[in-house]
Design a protein around this motif. Structure first.
Motif, PDB file in Angstrom:
ATOM      1  N   LEU A   1       0.831  -1.209   0.000  1.00 30.12           N
ATOM      2  CA  LEU A   1       0.000   0.000   0.000  1.00 30.12           C
ATOM      3  C   LEU A   1       0.865   1.260   0.000  1.00 30.12           C
ATOM      4  N   GLY A   2       1.922   1.264   0.837  1.00 33.54           N
ATOM      5  CA  GLY A   2       2.811   2.414   0.855  1.00 33.54           C
ATOM      6  C   GLY A   2       3.520   2.607  -0.467  1.00 33.54           C
ATOM      7  N   SER A   3       3.882   1.516  -1.121  1.00 32.81           N
ATOM      8  CA  SER A   3       4.583   1.598  -2.402  1.00 32.81           C
ATOM      9  C   SER A   3       3.691   2.162  -3.494  1.00 32.81           C
ATOM     10  N   VAL A   4       2.474   1.635  -3.588  1.00 32.86           N
ATOM     11  CA  VAL A   4       1.533   2.145  -4.588  1.00 32.86           C
ATOM     12  C   VAL A   4       1.204   3.612  -4.307  1.00 32.86           C
ATOM     13  N   ALA A   5       1.070   3.947  -3.022  1.00 28.31           N
ATOM     14  CA  ALA A   5       0.819   5.345  -2.662  1.00 28.31           C
ATOM     15  C   ALA A   5       1.979   6.239  -3.090  1.00 28.31           C
ATOM     16  N   MET A   6       3.218   5.743  -2.929  1.00 26.26           N
ATOM     17  CA  MET A   6       4.387   6.513  -3.366  1.00 26.26           C
ATOM     18  C   MET A   6       4.331   6.776  -4.863  1.00 26.26           C
ATOM     19  N   LEU A   7       3.946   5.770  -5.631  1.00 26.71           N
ATOM     20  CA  LEU A   7       3.842   5.936  -7.076  1.00 26.71           C
ATOM     21  C   LEU A   7       2.768   6.965  -7.416  1.00 26.71           C
ATOM     22  N   ALA A   8       1.626   6.893  -6.716  1.00 24.37           N
ATOM     23  CA  ALA A   8       0.547   7.858  -6.964  1.00 24.37           C
ATOM     24  C   ALA A   8       0.963   9.273  -6.570  1.00 24.37           C
ATOM     25  N   VAL A   9       1.647   9.402  -5.439  1.00 22.53           N
ATOM     26  CA  VAL A   9       2.120  10.721  -4.992  1.00 22.53           C
ATOM     27  C   VAL A   9       3.056  11.333  -6.024  1.00 22.53           C
ATOM     28  N   SER A  10       3.933  10.527  -6.589  1.00 19.71           N
ATOM     29  CA  SER A  10       4.903  11.044  -7.558  1.00 19.71           C
ATOM     30  C   SER A  10       4.227  11.592  -8.805  1.00 19.71           C
ATOM     31  N   ARG A  11       3.049  11.051  -9.126  1.00 22.86           N
ATOM     32  CA  ARG A  11       2.335  11.493 -10.329  1.00 22.86           C
ATOM     33  C   ARG A  11       1.394  12.658 -10.064  1.00 22.86           C
ATOM     34  N   PHE A  12       0.756  12.665  -8.881  1.00 19.62           N
ATOM     35  CA  PHE A  12      -0.340  13.604  -8.665  1.00 19.62           C
ATOM     36  C   PHE A  12      -0.085  14.645  -7.579  1.00 19.62           C
ATOM     37  N   SER A  13       0.806  14.373  -6.634  1.00 14.95           N
ATOM     38  CA  SER A  13       1.038  15.333  -5.546  1.00 14.95           C
ATOM     39  C   SER A  13       2.465  15.211  -5.020  1.00 14.95           C
TER      40      SER A  13
ATOM     41  N   PHE B   1       9.302   9.341  -8.723  1.00 11.85           N
ATOM     42  CA  PHE B   1       8.604   8.399  -9.586  1.00 11.85           C
ATOM     43  C   PHE B   1       9.389   7.092  -9.690  1.00 11.85           C
ATOM     44  N   ALA B   2      10.715   7.203  -9.874  1.00 11.16           N
ATOM     45  CA  ALA B   2      11.545   6.000  -9.966  1.00 11.16           C
ATOM     46  C   ALA B   2      11.455   5.188  -8.684  1.00 11.16           C
ATOM     47  N   LEU B   3      11.481   5.874  -7.544  1.00 12.57           N
ATOM     48  CA  LEU B   3      11.371   5.177  -6.267  1.00 12.57           C
ATOM     49  C   LEU B   3      10.017   4.488  -6.153  1.00 12.57           C
ATOM     50  N   GLY B   4       8.952   5.162  -6.557  1.00  8.16           N
ATOM     51  CA  GLY B   4       7.630   4.549  -6.510  1.00  8.16           C
ATOM     52  C   GLY B   4       7.533   3.301  -7.361  1.00  8.16           C
ATOM     53  N   VAL B   5       8.144   3.338  -8.540  1.00  4.42           N
ATOM     54  CA  VAL B   5       8.143   2.165  -9.419  1.00  4.42           C
ATOM     55  C   VAL B   5       8.883   1.007  -8.765  1.00  4.42           C
ATOM     56  N   VAL B   6      10.077   1.281  -8.244  1.00  2.00           N
ATOM     57  CA  VAL B   6      10.890   0.218  -7.630  1.00  2.00           C
ATOM     58  C   VAL B   6      10.168  -0.378  -6.423  1.00  2.00           C
ATOM     59  N   LEU B   7       9.664   0.474  -5.538  1.00  3.47           N
ATOM     60  CA  LEU B   7       8.974  -0.020  -4.349  1.00  3.47           C
ATOM     61  C   LEU B   7       7.745  -0.853  -4.726  1.00  3.47           C
ATOM     62  N   THR B   8       6.982  -0.382  -5.701  1.00  2.51           N
ATOM     63  CA  THR B   8       5.768  -1.091  -6.102  1.00  2.51           C
ATOM     64  C   THR B   8       6.098  -2.465  -6.674  1.00  2.51           C
ATOM     65  N   VAL B   9       7.064  -2.525  -7.581  1.00  2.00           N
ATOM     66  CA  VAL B   9       7.429  -3.809  -8.194  1.00  2.00           C
ATOM     67  C   VAL B   9       7.966  -4.768  -7.138  1.00  2.00           C
ATOM     68  N   PHE B  10       8.900  -4.299  -6.315  1.00  2.16           N
ATOM     69  CA  PHE B  10       9.503  -5.167  -5.309  1.00  2.16           C
ATOM     70  C   PHE B  10       8.455  -5.667  -4.302  1.00  2.16           C
ATOM     71  N   SER B  11       7.572  -4.766  -3.855  1.00  2.26           N
ATOM     72  CA  SER B  11       6.585  -5.143  -2.841  1.00  2.26           C
ATOM     73  C   SER B  11       5.563  -6.129  -3.394  1.00  2.26           C
ATOM     74  N   LEU B  12       5.091  -5.896  -4.607  1.00  2.97           N
ATOM     75  CA  LEU B  12       4.093  -6.796  -5.189  1.00  2.97           C
ATOM     76  C   LEU B  12       4.688  -8.164  -5.498  1.00  2.97           C
ATOM     77  N   VAL B  13       5.924  -8.190  -5.981  1.00  3.56           N
ATOM     78  CA  VAL B  13       6.578  -9.481  -6.227  1.00  3.56           C
ATOM     79  C   VAL B  13       6.778 -10.222  -4.912  1.00  3.56           C
ATOM     80  N   ALA B  14       7.183  -9.504  -3.859  1.00  4.15           N
ATOM     81  CA  ALA B  14       7.370 -10.128  -2.546  1.00  4.15           C
ATOM     82  C   ALA B  14       6.055 -10.715  -2.039  1.00  4.15           C
ATOM     83  N   ALA B  15       4.972  -9.964  -2.175  1.00  4.28           N
ATOM     84  CA  ALA B  15       3.666 -10.458  -1.721  1.00  4.28           C
ATOM     85  C   ALA B  15       3.242 -11.683  -2.521  1.00  4.28           C
ATOM     86  N   GLY B  16       3.486 -11.671  -3.827  1.00  2.00           N
ATOM     87  CA  GLY B  16       3.150 -12.826  -4.648  1.00  2.00           C
ATOM     88  C   GLY B  16       3.955 -14.056  -4.280  1.00  2.00           C
TER      89      GLY B  16
END
Length: 408
Positions: free
Chosen positions: A301-313, A380-395
């Motif tokens: 959730l924090g990773s996806v939020a980081m990606l959204a923040v980088s794009r919108f706020s 944005f780069a950080l949001g991408v990395v966190l999102t990919v790593f976190s989702l792969v870890a959860a999977g």
């Protein structure tokens, strides 16, 4: 499927002064490597000027350290399973001390890099064996509790050390940072001898290339190790990506001062501390599987939020909020996942800890590289990395929940 709660000692361990000292020493062992790396961050420009090279060139002192640190653990773990923990730990402190003095006296970049190689060769021993020693001494909920406190120390070192390094550099110059870590190693060795000593009393595994290869192969073939170890390594890769990208986000994009950056890093320790304490409370109550899944959910959730923040706020408070949620999840997953990966392998604790440490440092290196390469926009780069790593870890962890029997 029945949760793992039944396999964990749910009675809270009685905290004695001896136990507190033991965990404090283990935390010191674990923090040696990260302390030696992050304390230098504020001084890289000054080091470059002093050694007559570019800042980009002197950054190789960190890259070289991480590479040797990762590879060295693969050797130290099996050595400690054969000969015990005492002498590898003491040798590691001695080598680290020598490398720190070498770095403090370096007059050119090749000399500094040589010292960093020596430093890393020593630090890998103390770091990997902190986990193996914890596995020697504790099990179940007590091991998860010890790992949580060790993880807090590992987070505190990169959190506070840039602030400490900046103060030392301002007062005494960058060489004083290497003097400090040398003193830290000397005190750590004395504390280890006084408080811990030898802890590996189970069967010693023969030390030869075939035996080592078989040990690592058996670990890589065992889902009980591979899945939680890979999960923890991915989440730790995200943490290092965050540390590497934060200066670009806060200084270049949000115009923080270096002192404000140091205070920000120090503040992250409070979040990790709270997460570690939470992990020690929820694991006995809900079991490792459900607790880790909850931590992975928070990290994602924090990773996806980081990606959204980088794009919108792309401003500080939303960035801080997203990062805090990720750190909360990381602080739960790391100690509990580490305990879960090491618990079934008492006789192979050194090798298991070494392989886990290798994966963590390799994922850290990949995360740092990706955070710099994915995009010129650091957030944005950080949001991408966190999102990919976190989702792969959860999977990956979902595979364990479906495939591993409750008794393991």
């Amino acid at each position: 499927m029945t949760d793992q709660t039944a396999t964990i000692d749910t009675a809270p361990a009685k905290e004695t002064s001896s136990t507190v000292l033991q965990i404090a020493v283990l935390a010191g062992l674990a923090a040696t490597g990260t302390l030696a790396t992050n304390i230098l961050l504020p001084s890289l420009p000054q080091m470059a000027v002093s050694l007559n090279v570019t800042t980009a060139a002197v950054t190789s002192a960190i890259t070289v350290f991480l590479a040797v640190f990762a590879l060295g653990q693969l050797v130290v773990g099996p050595v400690s399973d054969r000969f015990g923990r005492r002498w590898p730990v003491l040798a590691g402190f001695a080598v680290f001390f020598a490398g720190s003095v070498w770095c403090a006296l370096a007059t050119d970049l090749p000399g500094l890099l040589a010292g960093r190689v020596i430093q890393a060769a020593g630090a890998c021993a103390t770091s990997v064996l902190s986990r193996a020693i914890a596995r020697d001494m504790y099990s179940g909920a007590a091991l998860a509790r010890a790992m949580a406190l060790i993880m807090i120390a590992m987070a505190a070192a990169p959190g506070f050390s840039p602030l400490l390094g900046g103060a030392l550099d301002h007062a005494f110059g960058w060489r004083s940072e290497f003097v400090l870590v040398a003193v830290f190693a000397a005190l750590g060795a004395v504390a280890y001898v006084a408080v811990l000593g030898e802890t590996h009393h189970s069967t010693r595994i023969p030390l030869n290339p075939v035996a080592i290869a078989r040990t690592y192969a058996s670990l890589l073939a065992d889902r009980r190790f591979v899945v939680p170890a890979a999960t923890v390594s991915l989440i730790m890769g995200g943490l290092f990506a965050m540390f590497s990208a934060a200066p670009r986000v806060l200084i270049e994009a949000l115009h923080f001062s270096p002192i404000q950056l140091g205070l920000f890093f120090a503040g992250t320790v409070l979040i990790v501390f709270a997460a570690g304490m939470l992990a020690t409370r929820i694991a006995p109550r809900f079991g490792l599987d459900r607790s880790i899944r909850g931590g992975l959910l928070a990290a994602a959730l924090g990773s996806v939020a980081m990606l959204a923040v980088s794009r919108f706020s792309p401003s500080f408070l939303p960035f801080l909020g997203a990062m805090s949620v990720f750190l909360l999840g990381m602080g739960i997953v790391n100690p509990l996942g580490t305990a879960q990966a090491l618990s079934p392998f008492g006789e192979k604790a050194g090798a298991a800890s070494a392989l886990l440490g290798f994966w963590q440092m390799m994922n850290a290196a990949i995360g740092v590289w990706l955070a710099a390469a994915v995009s010129q926009e650091a957030m944005f780069a950080l949001g991408v990395v966190l999102t990919v790593f976190s989702l792969v870890a959860a999977g990956l962890y979902a595979l364990r929940v479906r495939s591993v029997q409750p008794a393991t």
